[in-house]
Design a protein around this motif. Structure first.
Motif, PDB file in Angstrom:
ATOM      1  N   ASP A   1      -3.134  -7.715   6.708  1.00  0.00           N
ATOM      2  CA  ASP A   1      -1.792  -8.278   6.563  1.00  0.00           C
ATOM      3  C   ASP A   1      -1.326  -8.766   7.933  1.00  0.00           C
ATOM      4  OD1 ASP A   1       0.976  -8.687   6.211  1.00  0.00           O
ATOM      5  OD2 ASP A   1       1.163  -7.021   4.813  1.00  0.00           O
ATOM      6  N   PRO A   2      -0.784  -9.993   8.033  1.00  0.00           N
ATOM      7  CA  PRO A   2      -0.240 -10.446   9.321  1.00  0.00           C
ATOM      8  C   PRO A   2       0.872  -9.547   9.857  1.00  0.00           C
ATOM      9  CG  PRO A   2      -0.451 -12.292   7.792  1.00  0.00           C
ATOM     10  CD  PRO A   2      -0.693 -11.044   7.002  1.00  0.00           C
ATOM     11  N   GLN A   3       1.471  -8.741   8.982  1.00  0.00           N
ATOM     12  CA  GLN A   3       2.477  -7.766   9.407  1.00  0.00           C
ATOM     13  C   GLN A   3       1.863  -6.366   9.274  1.00  0.00           C
ATOM     14  OE1 GLN A   3       5.342  -9.709   6.475  1.00  0.00           O
ATOM     15  NE2 GLN A   3       6.777  -9.003   8.055  1.00  0.00           N
ATOM     16  N   PRO A   4       1.135  -5.901  10.287  1.00  0.00           N
ATOM     17  CA  PRO A   4       0.385  -4.656  10.150  1.00  0.00           C
ATOM     18  C   PRO A   4       1.206  -3.426  10.509  1.00  0.00           C
ATOM     19  CG  PRO A   4      -0.116  -5.657  12.250  1.00  0.00           C
ATOM     20  CD  PRO A   4       0.851  -6.589  11.552  1.00  0.00           C
ATOM     21  N   VAL A   5       0.680  -2.263  10.144  1.00  0.00           N
ATOM     22  CA  VAL A   5       1.151  -0.986  10.677  1.00  0.00           C
ATOM     23  C   VAL A   5       0.111  -0.497  11.678  1.00  0.00           C
ATOM     24  CG1 VAL A   5       2.442  -0.364   8.612  1.00  0.00           C
ATOM     25  CG2 VAL A   5       0.053   0.336   8.813  1.00  0.00           C
TER      26      VAL A   5
ATOM     27  N   TRP B   1      -7.151  -3.855   4.250  1.00  0.00           N
ATOM     28  CA  TRP B   1      -6.512  -2.879   3.346  1.00  0.00           C
ATOM     29  C   TRP B   1      -6.952  -3.164   1.914  1.00  0.00           C
ATOM     30  CZ3 TRP B   1      -3.032   0.842   5.206  1.00  0.00           C
ATOM     31  CH2 TRP B   1      -2.402   1.626   4.242  1.00  0.00           C
ATOM     32  N   HIS B   2      -7.583  -2.193   1.277  1.00  0.00           N
ATOM     33  CA  HIS B   2      -8.052  -2.331  -0.107  1.00  0.00           C
ATOM     34  C   HIS B   2      -7.180  -1.469  -1.008  1.00  0.00           C
ATOM     35  CE1 HIS B   2     -10.756  -2.807  -3.513  1.00  0.00           C
ATOM     36  NE2 HIS B   2     -10.807  -1.493  -3.643  1.00  0.00           N
ATOM     37  N   ASP B   3      -6.580  -2.094  -2.034  1.00  0.00           N
ATOM     38  CA  ASP B   3      -5.639  -1.357  -2.880  1.00  0.00           C
ATOM     39  C   ASP B   3      -5.572  -1.996  -4.262  1.00  0.00           C
ATOM     40  OD1 ASP B   3      -3.837   0.734  -3.287  1.00  0.00           O
ATOM     41  OD2 ASP B   3      -2.761   0.301  -1.428  1.00  0.00           O
ATOM     42  N   VAL B   4      -4.988  -1.262  -5.209  1.00  0.00           N
ATOM     43  CA  VAL B   4      -4.906  -1.732  -6.600  1.00  0.00           C
ATOM     44  C   VAL B   4      -3.565  -1.312  -7.193  1.00  0.00           C
ATOM     45  CG1 VAL B   4      -6.024  -1.789  -8.861  1.00  0.00           C
ATOM     46  CG2 VAL B   4      -7.405  -1.382  -6.812  1.00  0.00           C
ATOM     47  N   GLN B   5      -2.973  -2.197  -7.991  1.00  0.00           N
ATOM     48  CA  GLN B   5      -1.735  -1.926  -8.718  1.00  0.00           C
ATOM     49  C   GLN B   5      -1.932  -2.352 -10.171  1.00  0.00           C
ATOM     50  OE1 GLN B   5       0.534  -0.542  -6.802  1.00  0.00           O
ATOM     51  NE2 GLN B   5       2.559  -0.721  -7.725  1.00  0.00           N
ATOM     52  N   LEU B   6      -1.281  -1.662 -11.078  1.00  0.00           N
ATOM     53  CA  LEU B   6      -1.296  -2.057 -12.486  1.00  0.00           C
ATOM     54  C   LEU B   6      -0.041  -2.841 -12.828  1.00  0.00           C
ATOM     55  CD1 LEU B   6      -2.493   1.099 -14.482  1.00  0.00           C
ATOM     56  CD2 LEU B   6      -3.789  -0.993 -14.024  1.00  0.00           C
TER      57      LEU B   6
ATOM     58  N   LEU C   1      -4.270  -5.423 -10.889  1.00  0.00           N
ATOM     59  CA  LEU C   1      -4.067  -6.388  -9.809  1.00  0.00           C
ATOM     60  C   LEU C   1      -4.734  -5.825  -8.557  1.00  0.00           C
ATOM     61  CD1 LEU C   1      -0.283  -7.169 -10.435  1.00  0.00           C
ATOM     62  CD2 LEU C   1      -2.277  -8.367 -11.370  1.00  0.00           C
ATOM     63  N   VAL C   2      -5.931  -6.328  -8.270  1.00  0.00           N
ATOM     64  CA  VAL C   2      -6.670  -5.855  -7.109  1.00  0.00           C
ATOM     65  C   VAL C   2      -6.192  -6.639  -5.895  1.00  0.00           C
ATOM     66  CG1 VAL C   2      -8.952  -5.472  -6.116  1.00  0.00           C
ATOM     67  CG2 VAL C   2      -8.636  -5.302  -8.597  1.00  0.00           C
ATOM     68  N   HIS C   3      -5.699  -5.914  -4.905  1.00  0.00           N
ATOM     69  CA  HIS C   3      -5.204  -6.424  -3.622  1.00  0.00           C
ATOM     70  C   HIS C   3      -3.699  -6.690  -3.646  1.00  0.00           C
ATOM     71  CE1 HIS C   3      -9.362  -6.682  -2.724  1.00  0.00           C
ATOM     72  NE2 HIS C   3      -9.579  -7.725  -3.483  1.00  0.00           N
TER      73      HIS C   3
ATOM     74  N   SER D   1       1.284  -4.104   6.063  1.00  0.00           N
ATOM     75  CA  SER D   1      -0.173  -3.848   5.953  1.00  0.00           C
ATOM     76  C   SER D   1      -0.719  -3.982   4.545  1.00  0.00           C
ATOM     77  CB  SER D   1      -0.567  -2.467   6.500  1.00  0.00           C
ATOM     78  OG  SER D   1      -1.024  -2.577   7.831  1.00  0.00           O
ATOM     79  N   ARG D   2       0.130  -4.097   3.539  1.00  0.00           N
ATOM     80  CA  ARG D   2      -0.374  -4.095   2.155  1.00  0.00           C
ATOM     81  C   ARG D   2      -0.757  -5.482   1.650  1.00  0.00           C
ATOM     82  NH1 ARG D   2       0.836   0.701   4.383  1.00  0.00           N
ATOM     83  NH2 ARG D   2       1.176   2.377   2.862  1.00  0.00           N
ATOM     84  N   ARG D   3      -0.286  -6.549   2.280  1.00  0.00           N
ATOM     85  CA  ARG D   3      -0.568  -7.893   1.753  1.00  0.00           C
ATOM     86  C   ARG D   3      -1.911  -8.395   2.294  1.00  0.00           C
ATOM     87  NH1 ARG D   3       0.820 -13.269   2.996  1.00  0.00           N
ATOM     88  NH2 ARG D   3       2.180 -12.612   4.710  1.00  0.00           N
ATOM     89  N   ASP D   4      -2.988  -7.901   1.694  1.00  0.00           N
ATOM     90  CA  ASP D   4      -4.342  -8.312   2.045  1.00  0.00           C
ATOM     91  C   ASP D   4      -4.998  -8.872   0.791  1.00  0.00           C
ATOM     92  OD1 ASP D   4      -6.582  -8.759   3.550  1.00  0.00           O
ATOM     93  OD2 ASP D   4      -7.067  -6.648   3.899  1.00  0.00           O
ATOM     94  N   ASP D   5      -6.155  -9.535   0.966  1.00  0.00           N
ATOM     95  CA  ASP D   5      -6.869 -10.106  -0.176  1.00  0.00           C
ATOM     96  C   ASP D   5      -8.340  -9.726  -0.099  1.00  0.00           C
ATOM     97  OD1 ASP D   5      -7.971 -11.754   1.789  1.00  0.00           O
ATOM     98  OD2 ASP D   5      -6.692 -13.460   1.288  1.00  0.00           O
ATOM     99  N   ALA D   6      -9.168 -10.354  -0.920  1.00  0.00           N
ATOM    100  CA  ALA D   6     -10.572  -9.967  -1.023  1.00  0.00           C
ATOM    101  C   ALA D   6     -11.353 -10.209   0.261  1.00  0.00           C
ATOM    102  CB  ALA D   6     -11.237 -10.717  -2.178  1.00  0.00           C
TER     103      ALA D   6
END
Length: 546
Positions: free
Chosen positions: A189-193, A205-210, A49-51, A179-184
Motif C-alpha cells: 500500500d502506498p500508505q504503509p504502516v 500485504w495478503h488478505d481476504v474479505q467476504l 474478495l482477495v486483496h 497497509s491494507r490496499r494491496d493487490d496480487a
C-alpha cells in the motif's frame, strides 16, 4: 433449537446439503443462549474478495449507493481516516462523512486500542472517531474487553430502507486502515504502516474479505446492534480513558439506533453461519454474559469432518490448544494433509516481539508434525522481487466443502480472549470437476470452497487466473505435490545463487527457528501471558474445552 432462517432458494439448488448440522453448529452448540442469532441462514450469495484493492473498491461502490434513510454500521480494530480506498480517494473519512451528508445513518464501533509506541493504534482510532463525528456520524471507542484484549472484528453492514435486495455486508480480515490496499502483485500500500525491516518500505500485504448478500446481512446487523446496545459504558474498566474522553468531549454514550430493517430476501445458494468470540468479562455483556466461543467450536466441528485436505492461511498459527485439534485430525485420518501458509517473519522487529511468537509457532507446528509426519506442509510467500509478503488472511477450507473467512487467527487469543467475527460458508452447489467427492464421504466438493482454495493457489503458484491451469490442483494429493514442488524449485534457485531465470511461483518452505533453552525460558511465559492469553474460565481450561 433456535429457528434457522430458511428460504425457497434452497429447493431450487442443484443439490442440498443432506446433513447440515454435521458441518455447522446448532444454536445450542453455539453455547450462548443470550444471543438472538439464528444457528445459520440459507439463501445467501457470498463472494470472496482477495486483496484489499478489491475489497476497498467494492466498499466504495456499495457505500456510494446509500441515500437518505439507509444505514451504514461498522466495527474495526484499527481505522485510519486518511486511508485512500482508491488511488486519489475517497478516504475512509470522506466516504463515511459524504454518506452522512446524504442522510445515511452512520454508526461505528472501533477498539479504543493501546498506545502507539507499543505498535498499536490509539491515535489513529481517535482520529477516525473525531473525523466521522465531526462529519455528523457517531463512532464509539469501545474498551469493553479483557485486560490486554482487543475488539478485533472487521465488519461493515449496509442496509437500504427502500430496497433490501441491495443490502450487503463485508466480513473478514481487512481493517479500514493503512497497509491494507494491496493487490496480487504485492508491492504494498502506498500508505504503509511501520513493520519489520524484512518487509521493506511498503510491506506487501495478503488478505481476504467476504462480501455477503441475503438473509445473513440481517444477522450481521444484529451482531453490530448487540454490541452497540450493550448498556455498559464503552470506557468500562478504564477510568483514565474515561477522564480523557470527558476532557476532549468524546461521545461516551451511544444514541439509539434506528429500528432494525427486515432481513433481505434470499438471493443465492450459500448457507452462512456467523461465528464469534467474546470473552467472559465483568461487567458482563448482555448478549453474551458468559462469553461466546463459537469460532473455536465451529472450527472444531468442521475439522473433525476432515478426511483429505485442510488448507489454512493465517497470520500466526500458534497455540498448542489450537494445534491439538489439527493433530488429532491428522492422527485419526492417515490420508489427511494439512497445508498452512503463514508470514515468513513476525510483523515487528526486536527480540521481545519475535522470540515469543517463534516459540508459539514452533510448538504448534511440531505438535502437528508429530501427528502427521510428512503430511504437514508449511509455506510462506514472497513477491517476484523476493520481498516477503505479510500473510494477514484468516482462511480455512476443509475438503473443499466447508470454508471460513474472518478476523480470527488460529491461536488461543482469537478463540477465547478478544472479540472476533468469522463467516463459515457451506455451498449447496456441488462442484462438477473431478474428483467430485475427494473426501469419499458423499458430501461432494462444493463450488464456493473449492473456488476459494484454487483462487488462492493460483496466486501463490503464479498459475493462470482464469483457471486454465488448474488440472493438477483439484485432487488433494496432486495439489499438495504441486505446492511442494513449486516451493522446492524456488528454494533450490536461491540455494544455487539465483542463477538463471527465477522459477515460477511465490512459495518458500517455511521453517520456524528452534530457540535455545535460555531463550525459551523467558520467551515462553511472555508468549503465554501476552501474545496468546487464555480467556476461558478455569474449568474449561483444565478440561481443554472451548
Amino acid at each position: 433449537m433456535a429457528a434457522v432462517l430458511a428460504s425457497p432458494w434452497a429447493g431450487r439448488c442443484d443439490h442440498r446439503v443432506d446433513d447440515v448440522e454435521r458441518w455447522l453448529l446448532t444454536a445450542e452448540e453455539r453455547g450462548n443462549p443470550a444471543t438472538s442469532l439464528p444457528a445459520y441462514t440459507e439463501g445467501n450469495l457470498v463472494e470472496a474478495l482477495v486483496h484489499g484493492v478489491r475489497y476497498f473498491d467494492r466498499l466504495v461502490e456499495c457505500v456510494e449507493r446509500l441515500d437518505a434513510g439507509d444505514h451504514l454500521f461498522f466495527t474495526d480494530w484499527r481505522g485510519d481516516p486518511d486511508e485512500q480506498l482508491r488511488p486519489g480517494g475517497p478516504t475512509v473519512a470522506q466516504l463515511f462523512t459524504d454518506a452522512v451528508r446524504r442522510g445515511v445513518c452512520v454508526r461505528g464501533l472501533v477498539w479504543r486500542s493501546h498506545v502507539d509506541w507499543m505498535s498499536f493504534s490509539a491515535h489513529e482510532n481517535r482520529a477516525l472517531d473525531d473525523e466521522v463525528e465531526h462529519g455528523g456520524g457517531e463512532v464509539i471507542l469501545d474498551q469493553r474487553v479483557r485486560r490486554g484484549g482487543s475488539h478485533h472484528q472487521k465488519l461493515v453492514v449496509l442496509r437500504h430502507d427502500q430496497d433490501p435486495t441491495q443490502d450487503v455486508a463485508f466480513v473478514g480480515g481487512i481493517d479500514l486502515c493503512h497497509s491494507r490496499r494491496d493487490d496480487a502483485a504485492h508491492r504494498g500500500d502506498p500508505q504503509p504502516v511501520a513493520m519489520s525491516a524484512a518487509y521493506g518500505e511498503t510491506p506487501p500485504w495478503h488478505d481476504v474479505q467476504l462480501m455477503l448478500r441475503g438473509p445473513t446481512v440481517g444477522v450481521l446487523d444484529t451482531v453490530f446492534r448487540e454490541r452497540w446496545d450493550d448498556p455498559t459504558n464503552a470506557d468500562s474498566g478504564n477510568p483514565i480513558a474515561w477522564v480523557l474522553d470527558r476532557l476532549r468531549g468524546a461521545r461516551l454514550e451511544p444514541d439509539p439506533l434506528p429500528p432494525q430493517l427486515p432481513p433481505p430476501p434470499p438471493c443465492g445458494p450459500h448457507l452462512v453461519q456467523n461465528l464469534r468470540t467474546y470473552p467472559a468479562i465483568r461487567p458482563p455483556y448482555d448478549f453474551a454474559p458468559r462469553g461466546e466461543r463459537s469460532v473455536a467450536r465451529g472450527y472444531s466441528k468442521a475439522i473433525e469432518q476432515a478426511r483429505r485436505l485442510v488448507y489454512l492461511e493465517d497470520q500466526y498459527m500458534w497455540s498448542a490448544d489450537v494445534a491439538r485439534l489439527f493433530a488429532e485430525a491428522l492422527a485419526a485420518n492417515p490420508a489427511l494433509h494439512l497445508v498452512v501458509v503463514v508470514p515468513r517473519v513476525p510483523d515487528q522487529d526486536g527480540a521481545l516481539a519475535e522470540r515469543s511468537q517463534y516459540v508459539g509457532r514452533w510448538q504448534a507446528l511440531e505438535m502437528c508434525r508429530r501427528a502427521g509426519r510428512n503430511r504437514v506442509h508449511v509455506f510462506d510467500v514472497e513477491n517476484d522481487e523476493g520481498t516477503p509478503v505479510y500473510v494477514h488472511a484468516k482462511v480455512c477450507v476443509v475438503d473443499d466443502v466447508w470454508a471460513s473467512i474472518g478476523s480470527d487467527n488460529f491461536n488461543r487469543r482469537s478463540w477465547t480472549h478478544d472479540s472476533e467475527l468469522s463467516s463459515a460458508v457451506l455451498d449447496t452447489t456441488r462442484d462438477p470437476r473431478e474428483p467430485r467427492d475427494p473426501a469419499g464421504t458423499g458430501d461432494g466438493a462444493r463450488t464456493f470452497a473449492r473456488d476459494l482454495r484454487l483462487e488462492l493457489a493460483r496466486e501463490h503458484l503464479d498459475r493462470a487466473a482464469d483457471g486454465s491451469e488448474d488440472d493438477d490442483l483439484l485432487d488433494p494429493d496432486a495439489f499438495v505435490a504441486a505446492m511442494e514442488a513449486s516451493a522446492a524449485e524456488l528454494d533450490t534457485w536461491y540455494a544455487g545463487g539465483r542463477r538463471g531465470p527465477r522459477p515460477r511461483g511465490r512459495l518458500r518452505e517455511h521453517s520456524s527457528p528452534r530457540l535455545s533453552l535460555p531463550t525459551r525460558l523467558w520467551a515462553t511465559p511472555v508468549y503465554r501471558l501476552v501474545d496468546d492469553p487464555d480467556g476461558r474460565p478455569w474449568r474449561m481450561r483444565l478440561a481443554r474445552e472451548f
